[in-house]
Design a protein around this motif. Sequence first.
Motif, PDB file in Angstrom:
ATOM      1  N   PHE A  38       0.806  -1.262   0.524  1.00  0.00           N
ATOM      2  CA  PHE A  38       0.118   0.188   0.107  1.00  0.00           C
ATOM      3  C   PHE A  38       0.941   1.100   0.360  1.00  0.00           C
ATOM      4  O   PHE A  38      -0.046   2.991  -0.037  1.00  0.00           O
ATOM      5  CB  PHE A  38      -0.752  -0.199   1.248  1.00  0.00           C
ATOM      6  CG  PHE A  38      -2.112  -0.842   1.201  1.00  0.00           C
ATOM      7  CD1 PHE A  38      -3.429  -0.372   0.278  1.00  0.00           C
ATOM      8  CD2 PHE A  38      -1.880  -1.499   1.750  1.00  0.00           C
ATOM      9  CE1 PHE A  38      -4.332  -1.284   0.113  1.00  0.00           C
ATOM     10  CE2 PHE A  38      -2.538  -3.345   1.715  1.00  0.00           C
ATOM     11  CZ  PHE A  38      -4.601  -2.947   0.773  1.00  0.00           C
ATOM     12  N   GLY A  39       2.069   1.070   0.663  1.00  0.00           N
ATOM     13  CA  GLY A  39       2.711   2.087   0.829  1.00  0.00           C
ATOM     14  C   GLY A  39       2.841   2.534  -0.613  1.00  0.00           C
ATOM     15  O   GLY A  39       3.121   3.980  -0.911  1.00  0.00           O
ATOM     16  N   ILE A  40       3.441   2.098  -1.378  1.00  0.00           N
ATOM     17  CA  ILE A  40       4.707   1.970  -2.502  1.00  0.00           C
ATOM     18  C   ILE A  40       3.489   2.616  -3.671  1.00  0.00           C
ATOM     19  O   ILE A  40       3.211   3.533  -4.465  1.00  0.00           O
ATOM     20  CB  ILE A  40       5.459   0.663  -3.501  1.00  0.00           C
ATOM     21  CG1 ILE A  40       6.432   0.985  -2.312  1.00  0.00           C
ATOM     22  CG2 ILE A  40       6.108   1.225  -5.064  1.00  0.00           C
ATOM     23  CD1 ILE A  40       7.878   2.639  -1.777  1.00  0.00           C
ATOM     24  N   LEU A  41       2.543   1.613  -3.791  1.00  0.00           N
ATOM     25  CA  LEU A  41       1.328   2.176  -4.467  1.00  0.00           C
ATOM     26  C   LEU A  41       0.399   3.104  -4.601  1.00  0.00           C
ATOM     27  O   LEU A  41      -0.146   3.283  -5.777  1.00  0.00           O
ATOM     28  CB  LEU A  41       0.380   0.271  -4.236  1.00  0.00           C
ATOM     29  CG  LEU A  41      -1.196   0.874  -4.701  1.00  0.00           C
ATOM     30  CD1 LEU A  41      -0.937   0.394  -6.567  1.00  0.00           C
ATOM     31  CD2 LEU A  41      -2.239  -0.078  -3.710  1.00  0.00           C
ATOM     32  N   HIS A  42       0.655   3.086  -3.171  1.00  0.00           N
ATOM     33  CA  HIS A  42      -0.689   5.073  -3.586  1.00  0.00           C
ATOM     34  C   HIS A  42       0.487   6.134  -3.769  1.00  0.00           C
ATOM     35  O   HIS A  42      -0.752   7.200  -3.842  1.00  0.00           O
ATOM     36  CB  HIS A  42      -0.401   5.918  -1.325  1.00  0.00           C
ATOM     37  CG  HIS A  42       0.263   6.799  -0.994  1.00  0.00           C
ATOM     38  ND1 HIS A  42       1.901   5.871  -0.739  1.00  0.00           N
ATOM     39  CD2 HIS A  42       0.474   8.083  -1.210  1.00  0.00           C
ATOM     40  CE1 HIS A  42       2.010   7.377  -0.432  1.00  0.00           C
ATOM     41  NE2 HIS A  42       1.797   8.655  -0.720  1.00  0.00           N
ATOM     42  N   GLY A  43       1.942   5.910  -4.543  1.00  0.00           N
ATOM     43  CA  GLY A  43       2.199   6.804  -5.238  1.00  0.00           C
ATOM     44  C   GLY A  43       2.806   6.376  -6.497  1.00  0.00           C
ATOM     45  O   GLY A  43       2.852   6.966  -7.450  1.00  0.00           O
ATOM     46  N   ALA A  44       2.219   5.073  -7.080  1.00  0.00           N
ATOM     47  CA  ALA A  44       2.404   4.288  -8.034  1.00  0.00           C
ATOM     48  C   ALA A  44       1.718   4.910  -9.679  1.00  0.00           C
ATOM     49  O   ALA A  44       1.953   4.683 -10.131  1.00  0.00           O
ATOM     50  CB  ALA A  44       1.669   2.835  -8.187  1.00  0.00           C
ATOM     51  N   SER A 217      -1.419   6.216   3.782  1.00  0.00           N
ATOM     52  CA  SER A 217      -1.424   5.864   1.902  1.00  0.00           C
ATOM     53  C   SER A 217      -2.406   5.088   1.793  1.00  0.00           C
ATOM     54  O   SER A 217      -2.931   5.765   0.494  1.00  0.00           O
ATOM     55  CB  SER A 217      -0.600   4.822   1.863  1.00  0.00           C
ATOM     56  OG  SER A 217       0.717   4.799   2.045  1.00  0.00           O
ATOM     57  N   ILE A 218      -3.176   4.728   2.559  1.00  0.00           N
ATOM     58  CA  ILE A 218      -4.830   3.948   2.482  1.00  0.00           C
ATOM     59  C   ILE A 218      -5.374   5.765   1.756  1.00  0.00           C
ATOM     60  O   ILE A 218      -6.403   5.750   1.442  1.00  0.00           O
ATOM     61  CB  ILE A 218      -5.273   3.700   3.235  1.00  0.00           C
ATOM     62  CG1 ILE A 218      -4.212   2.238   3.230  1.00  0.00           C
ATOM     63  CG2 ILE A 218      -6.311   2.652   2.948  1.00  0.00           C
ATOM     64  CD1 ILE A 218      -5.270   1.164   3.926  1.00  0.00           C
TER      65      ILE A 218
END
Length: 299
Positions: A38-44, A217-218
């Motif tokens: 989720f951490g990386i995903l939120h900036g992807a 992030s979420i």
Amino acid sequence: MKKYTNIAIVASFFGLWMDSYFSKNLQIMSGFFLIFTFGILHGANDLLIINKFNVKKPSDSQLKIFGYYVIVVLTGLLLFYIIPQLALLLFIIVSAYHFGEQQWQNLEVHFPKWLVIVFQFFYGFSILLLLFHFHTIKVQNIILNIVNATIPIPYFTLLLEISGITFLCLSAYFYWKSNKIRNKLLLEFFHLLVFAIIFKSSSLIWGFAIYFVIWHSIPSIIDQIKFMNGSFSKEYFIAYCRSAGIYWLISILGIALIYFTLKEEKLFNALFFSFLAAITFPHTVVINRMFQGNKKQKN
């Protein structure tokens, strides 16, 4: 978001409860797993958000935008290599503002813009310094590996005191000037207490992961989906994950390369946070533009 806040509090203390059953290595592995997902995903999905800004500029192709984005990330990494002291300082400043902006994105617009920015920064800075305060030696070692310099431990306490007092003063001013913000202020002070308990009771990575994923992030992913689609739903979330998949994979491959190149824990921690900083720089700009776009739509 009020409903999610209640979920976040329960999830945070559940994570804290799980912490008592985790070994040190499992805490680190679990923390990095949350950050990598989720951490990386939120900036992807930054590129998709940028494309929404540029709907009237078809000449700005996705490949061209992607090229600019990669250049900014690589510049950030290069800055850590050439001038690590400056890069680390910028990372802390940008991250502090980014965390504060996410939490206080709906701050009333009749306050001066510069004052809102300062307030958001000191809120986020106080969160970071709370984390540093309870894990000073660990943070000190990471900074040493990044910039090859030792920050005296009393400096962390001094910075926390300065940041905390400044945030309290600004909060008192906002509380006095606006009736609408008072409940939000009291709630955020309660959240800071929750963060302090989490940071004090868990390891550095696990405590950071709980805050970074559950509280930053979420909520950011939810805001991004609402910005791109007008509302949040399970279907929109699945579509978000699919569109972010390739960029998320590129980020994970970059981190994996760092890990397999330098498996030593101290060096990996330093380079991991350097990589995180590099992708944070452009992401903060994109999210800032998104929030500004939301405010214009509301007005």
